[in-house]
Design an enzyme around this catalytic site. Structure first.
Site, short mmCIF file in Angstrom:
data_model
loop_
_atom_site.label_atom_id
_atom_site.label_comp_id
_atom_site.label_asym_id
_atom_site.label_seq_id
_atom_site.Cartn_x
_atom_site.Cartn_y
_atom_site.Cartn_z
N ASP A 1 -0.25 1.42 -13.33
CA ASP A 1 0.23 0.41 -12.41
C ASP A 1 1.07 1.14 -11.39
OD1 ASP A 1 0.04 -2.55 -12.00
OD2 ASP A 1 2.17 -2.22 -11.66
N SER A 2 0.73 0.96 -10.15
CA SER A 2 1.38 1.78 -9.15
C SER A 2 1.62 0.98 -7.90
CB SER A 2 0.50 2.99 -8.86
OG SER A 2 -0.82 2.56 -8.61
N GLY B 1 -5.89 2.35 -0.42
CA GLY B 1 -4.64 1.60 -0.29
C GLY B 1 -3.81 2.02 0.92
#
Ligand code: IMP
Length: 202
Positions: free
Chosen positions: A75-76, A156
């Site tokens: 999770d970043s 992203g």
């Protein structure tokens, strides 16, 4: 006592293809059979934790139990101190249901205005087993936000993030270079040192 990974197969608990690719690259030297949750047809759990680690656990535990083998989740997100560390755990959600990161980057830079562009990426890794055991690792990389977007590699927020000590964005960097220094690579190093003992002699 840290649990060692002795199994030969591992699930990558992410539905984000950019992440699955990066995690696959980072795991490639270990000769594991790696499959993703999408390949196994496992559902995407609701990430309603309040921290990166809580969300990482939700994903890794769901996959480990659903697939009955160890599972690794990441999770970043991107944190901007001048915005109270936003978008943080909401990094993916800034892109909306269509996962439109151009819109997410525009929204973020609009919120930033002329405030301090310092930012950092965080990666929380959770390695889970079907019996509910988990191991946690965290990596960070600091840098500065830039506008307009630059580069077409990565995923992203990479086109607006310049890591400290460089003058190019993550999206302008060769993937091998990003893998040397990213938040994800740093968290991976810790995991490999702690849990991949049997692979150290390979
Ligand atoms: P998660 O899938 O909920 O962990 O969402 C993480 C989000 O953070 C991703 O969708 C990206 O927007 C952002 N993110 C995480 N790591 C990176 C990276 O290495 N580069 C660019 N954006 C990232």
């Amino acid at each position: 006592m840290v649990r060692q990974l002795t199994e030969k197969s591992l699930i990558v608990a992410s539905h984000n293809q950019g992440k699955v690719r990066e995690i696959g690259d980072l795991l490639a030297p270990f000769g594991l059979n790696v499959s993703s949750v999408s390949e196994l047809g496992l559902p995407e759990p609701v990430e309603d934790g309040e921290t990166f680690l809580a969300n990482a656990d939700i994903k890794s535990l769901a996959a480990a139990r659903g697939g009955n083998m160890p599972a690794l989740s990441d999770d970043s997100g991107l944190c901007v101190p001048a915005l109270g560390n936003k978008p943080g755990i909401h990094s993916a959600r800034y892109a909306g249901p269509n996962k439109d990161f151009n819109a997410a980057m525009e929204r973020l830079m609009g919120e930033l205005g002329d405030k301090d562009p310092a930012a950092f990426f965080v990666c929380a890794l959770s390695l889970a087993w079907p019996d509910g055991h988990v191991e946690h690792f965290e990596g960070k990389v600091h840098g500065t936000l830039t506008w307009p977007m630059r580069g077409d590699k990565g995923f992203g927020y990479d086109p607006i993030f310049i890591p400290e000590g460089y003058d190019i964005t993550f999206a302008e960097m060769e993937s091998a270079k990003k893998h040397d220094m990213s938040h994800r690579a740093r968290a991976f190093d810790q995991m490999i040192k702690a849990c991949f003992e049997k692979f150290h002699t390979l």
